[in-house]
Design an enzyme around this catalytic site. Structure first.
Site, PDB file in Angstrom:
ATOM      1  N   LEU A  37       0.671  -1.381  -0.505  1.00  0.00           N
ATOM      2  CA  LEU A  37       0.078   0.125   0.196  1.00  0.00           C
ATOM      3  C   LEU A  37       0.635   1.520  -0.136  1.00  0.00           C
ATOM      4  O   LEU A  37       1.074   1.521   1.488  1.00  0.00           O
ATOM      5  CB  LEU A  37      -0.691   0.360   1.396  1.00  0.00           C
ATOM      6  CG  LEU A  37      -1.875   1.162   1.149  1.00  0.00           C
ATOM      7  CD1 LEU A  37      -3.307   1.030   0.075  1.00  0.00           C
ATOM      8  CD2 LEU A  37      -2.673   1.302   2.271  1.00  0.00           C
ATOM      9  N   GLY A  38       1.680   1.362  -1.512  1.00  0.00           N
ATOM     10  CA  GLY A  38       2.522   3.138  -1.592  1.00  0.00           C
ATOM     11  C   GLY A  38       0.980   3.913  -2.376  1.00  0.00           C
ATOM     12  O   GLY A  38      -0.006   3.385  -1.664  1.00  0.00           O
ATOM     13  N   ILE A  94       0.686   4.371  -5.244  1.00  0.00           N
ATOM     14  CA  ILE A  94      -0.396   3.780  -6.467  1.00  0.00           C
ATOM     15  C   ILE A  94      -1.015   2.905  -5.643  1.00  0.00           C
ATOM     16  O   ILE A  94      -2.006   2.446  -5.762  1.00  0.00           O
ATOM     17  CB  ILE A  94       0.277   2.810  -7.243  1.00  0.00           C
ATOM     18  CG1 ILE A  94       1.927   3.263  -8.481  1.00  0.00           C
ATOM     19  CG2 ILE A  94      -0.202   1.814  -7.921  1.00  0.00           C
ATOM     20  CD1 ILE A  94       2.362   2.659  -9.122  1.00  0.00           C
ATOM     21  N   ARG A 103       6.229  -4.351   4.458  1.00  0.00           N
ATOM     22  CA  ARG A 103       6.814  -4.777   5.416  1.00  0.00           C
ATOM     23  C   ARG A 103       6.372  -3.981   7.113  1.00  0.00           C
ATOM     24  O   ARG A 103       6.022  -4.235   7.588  1.00  0.00           O
ATOM     25  CB  ARG A 103       7.696  -4.144   5.473  1.00  0.00           C
ATOM     26  CG  ARG A 103       8.569  -5.134   4.682  1.00  0.00           C
ATOM     27  CD  ARG A 103       9.330  -5.186   3.233  1.00  0.00           C
ATOM     28  NE  ARG A 103       9.488  -3.310   3.240  1.00  0.00           N
ATOM     29  CZ  ARG A 103      10.083  -2.582   2.654  1.00  0.00           C
ATOM     30  NH1 ARG A 103      12.253  -3.332   2.969  1.00  0.00           N
ATOM     31  NH2 ARG A 103      10.784  -1.543   1.526  1.00  0.00           N
ATOM     32  N   ILE A 113       0.005  -5.591 -10.501  1.00  0.00           N
ATOM     33  CA  ILE A 113      -0.234  -4.709 -11.847  1.00  0.00           C
ATOM     34  C   ILE A 113       2.161  -4.214 -11.608  1.00  0.00           C
ATOM     35  O   ILE A 113       2.046  -3.065 -11.697  1.00  0.00           O
ATOM     36  CB  ILE A 113      -0.943  -3.836 -12.036  1.00  0.00           C
ATOM     37  CG1 ILE A 113      -1.398  -2.812 -10.260  1.00  0.00           C
ATOM     38  CG2 ILE A 113      -1.952  -3.910 -12.429  1.00  0.00           C
ATOM     39  CD1 ILE A 113      -0.396  -1.977 -10.041  1.00  0.00           C
ATOM     40  N   ARG A 137       4.868  -6.616 -10.727  1.00  0.00           N
ATOM     41  CA  ARG A 137       6.554  -7.159 -11.365  1.00  0.00           C
ATOM     42  C   ARG A 137       6.103  -8.190 -11.744  1.00  0.00           C
ATOM     43  O   ARG A 137       5.552  -9.461 -10.752  1.00  0.00           O
ATOM     44  CB  ARG A 137       7.777  -7.233 -10.961  1.00  0.00           C
ATOM     45  CG  ARG A 137       8.377  -5.419 -10.677  1.00  0.00           C
ATOM     46  CD  ARG A 137       8.805  -5.154 -12.709  1.00  0.00           C
ATOM     47  NE  ARG A 137       8.632  -3.950 -12.599  1.00  0.00           N
ATOM     48  CZ  ARG A 137       8.584  -2.743 -12.894  1.00  0.00           C
ATOM     49  NH1 ARG A 137       7.438  -2.899 -13.340  1.00  0.00           N
ATOM     50  NH2 ARG A 137       9.463  -1.277 -13.344  1.00  0.00           N
ATOM     51  N   ASP A 172      -1.332  -7.694 -15.381  1.00  0.00           N
ATOM     52  CA  ASP A 172      -0.383  -6.904 -16.100  1.00  0.00           C
ATOM     53  C   ASP A 172       0.716  -6.487 -17.011  1.00  0.00           C
ATOM     54  O   ASP A 172       1.454  -6.153 -17.790  1.00  0.00           O
ATOM     55  CB  ASP A 172      -0.326  -5.339 -16.428  1.00  0.00           C
ATOM     56  CG  ASP A 172      -0.264  -4.616 -17.441  1.00  0.00           C
ATOM     57  OD1 ASP A 172      -0.511  -4.342 -18.184  1.00  0.00           O
ATOM     58  OD2 ASP A 172       0.681  -2.956 -16.582  1.00  0.00           O
ATOM     59  N   GLU A 225       8.792 -10.445 -19.769  1.00  0.00           N
ATOM     60  CA  GLU A 225       8.313  -9.683 -20.606  1.00  0.00           C
ATOM     61  C   GLU A 225       9.221  -9.341 -21.792  1.00  0.00           C
ATOM     62  O   GLU A 225      10.118  -9.213 -21.924  1.00  0.00           O
ATOM     63  CB  GLU A 225       8.118  -8.533 -20.795  1.00  0.00           C
ATOM     64  CG  GLU A 225       6.942  -8.561 -19.399  1.00  0.00           C
ATOM     65  CD  GLU A 225       6.547  -7.737 -18.176  1.00  0.00           C
ATOM     66  OE1 GLU A 225       6.504  -6.278 -18.615  1.00  0.00           O
ATOM     67  OE2 GLU A 225       5.141  -7.415 -16.991  1.00  0.00           O
ATOM     68  N   HIS A 229       1.838  -5.286 -19.996  1.00  0.00           N
ATOM     69  CA  HIS A 229       2.118  -4.234 -19.562  1.00  0.00           C
ATOM     70  C   HIS A 229       1.917  -2.656 -20.003  1.00  0.00           C
ATOM     71  O   HIS A 229       2.830  -1.898 -20.834  1.00  0.00           O
ATOM     72  CB  HIS A 229       3.744  -4.361 -19.298  1.00  0.00           C
ATOM     73  CG  HIS A 229       4.533  -3.507 -18.274  1.00  0.00           C
ATOM     74  ND1 HIS A 229       5.509  -4.272 -17.952  1.00  0.00           N
ATOM     75  CD2 HIS A 229       4.419  -3.191 -17.455  1.00  0.00           C
ATOM     76  CE1 HIS A 229       6.324  -3.516 -16.640  1.00  0.00           C
ATOM     77  NE2 HIS A 229       5.026  -2.613 -17.065  1.00  0.00           N
TER      78      HIS A 229
HETATM   79  C1  8YV Z   1       6.845   1.358 -17.656  1.00  0.00           C
HETATM   80  C2  8YV Z   1       6.889   0.234 -15.101  1.00  0.00           C
HETATM   81  O1  8YV Z   1       6.078  -0.436 -18.475  1.00  0.00           O
HETATM   82  O2  8YV Z   1       7.246   2.363 -14.250  1.00  0.00           O
HETATM   83  C3  8YV Z   1       7.164   1.560 -14.040  1.00  0.00           C
HETATM   84  O3  8YV Z   1       8.030   0.617 -13.582  1.00  0.00           O
HETATM   85  O4  8YV Z   1       6.543  -0.962 -15.005  1.00  0.00           O
HETATM   86  C4  8YV Z   1       5.842   1.070 -16.214  1.00  0.00           C
HETATM   87  O5  8YV Z   1       5.259   2.356 -15.867  1.00  0.00           O
HETATM   88  C5  8YV Z   1       7.904   0.752 -17.386  1.00  0.00           C
HETATM   89  O6  8YV Z   1       8.614   1.517 -17.172  1.00  0.00           O
HETATM   90  C6  8YV Z   1       8.814   1.355 -19.312  1.00  0.00           C
HETATM   91  O7  8YV Z   1      10.135   1.157 -19.782  1.00  0.00           O
END
Ligand code: 8YV
Length: 311
Positions: free
Chosen positions: A151-152, A154, A174, A228, A230, A254, A259, A277
């Site tokens: 919960l940051g 975003i 954490r 959303i 990694r 996503d 990838e 992504h």
């Molecule tokens: C982008 C992201 O797809 O900000 C990030 O960490 O994963 C995405 O916003 C990425 O940075 C594009 O290179």
């Protein structure tokens, strides 16, 4: 004299144009011989990074005059921060400007995973509405619990959107935060208490495969996973198996481990919604990210403090 800058990948077109007008850019990604490239550019002081190319101590040592790594993106998991710190290299990222877009994507994945909107649209396009009648009933978001892992900034933007849809929010970090949402002490407890588990943690070694079989077992056959963050945070082969065996209800993804290569078995799943992504991928947000990446470089080379320093 424009400062020299190395670019690790082809960036967003507008950002590339600005970088090329203000810096003398050297394209690592277009270099036929990397070793020769680094020899020829060993005096370069700035590096602009895009995407997943690993920026580690070895690369840093090939650029002994390196002072700043300016990343396009909030996630800096491809950059070895300890190596940068040890060498006194500044690392910057692009936080905040992408919060809304990424949170929109996260909410869309929740709704698409539960309501199966992409699948129902495919049903209509295939002529099945006429041939076979209405699309089968799906699952409501309202009243369900969204468990946010990470919960940051975003995560909070996602929580606000999900609350507007009538979802209840819980989280695990954490450290417990000063927020009104109930806190769970670990990912398994969060998954147990959630109908939808939302992964918003940073990538990197600390979160590697944090979403494993125990977490997915706790989420259970009625639970959904949305990622959303990694791909590295999820044990992808285990997730694939759990989706195939319906040991969780579904997923909205996503991001993926390698990838843009995705195990083809994912394409056959009816209970997963897959995006390439696109979390932050709008014209406006990518421009804002690029502007911030460039501004950090501009400031550094003008002898001013950067805006968004990570180390
Ligand atoms: C982008 C992201 O797809 O900000 C990030 O960490 O994963 C995405 O916003 C990425 O940075 C594009 O290179």
């Amino acid at each position: 004299m424009k400062p020299d800058l190395i670019l690790t990948a082809q960036g967003h077109a507008g950002t590339m144009a600005t970088l090329q007008s203000e810096f003398t850019c050297h394209k690592l990604f277009a270099a036929p011989d990397e070793e020769r490239f680094f020899k020829e550019h060993s005096s370069v002081r700035g590096l602009a990074t895009f995407g997943p190319l690993a920026v580690d101590g070895k690369l840093m040592d090939a650029l002994p005059k390196l002072e700043i790594i300016s990343n396009f993106g909030v996630g800096v998991d491809a950059i070895n921060l300890a190596d940068a710190k040890a060498r006194g290299i500044i690392v910057t990222n692009t936080p905040d400007v992408l919060n809304d877009c990424v949170a929109d994507t996260a909410l869309a994945l929740v709704l698409m995973a539960l309501r199966k909107f992409p699948q129902s649209e495919a049903y209509l396009r295939a002529g099945k509405w006429t041939a076979s009648g209405p699309y089968p009933l799906t699952t409501s978001a309202g009243g369900k619990t969204l468990g946010i892992l990470g919960l940051g900034r975003i995560g909070e933007a996602i929580a606000r959107r999900a609350a507007a849809c009538g979802m209840k929010i819980r989280y695990h970090n954490r450290r417990k935060k000063d927020v009104a949402y109930p806190y769970d002490p670990d990912p398994v407890t969060l998954a147990k208490n959630a109908d939808v588990l939302m992964v918003v943690t940073p990538g990197g070694p600390e979160t590697q495969r944090m979403i494993n079989a125990s977490v997915l077992d706790a989420l259970g056959p009625e639970g959904y996973l949305v990622n959303i963050a990694r791909g590295s945070v999820v044990d992808e082969p285990v997730l694939l198996r759990y989706l195939q065996e319906k040991r969780i209800a579904g997923a909205g993804l996503d991001v993926f481990a390698d990838e843009p290569r995705i195990p083809p078995a994912f394409f056959a799943l009816d209970n997963a919604v897959l995006l390439p992504h696109v979390g932050s991928a709008t014209v406006e947000t990518r421009k804002a990210m690029g502007d911030l990446q460039v501004e950090n470089l501009r400031r550094h080379f003008a002898g001013q403090p950067v805006l968004t320093r990570v180390v």
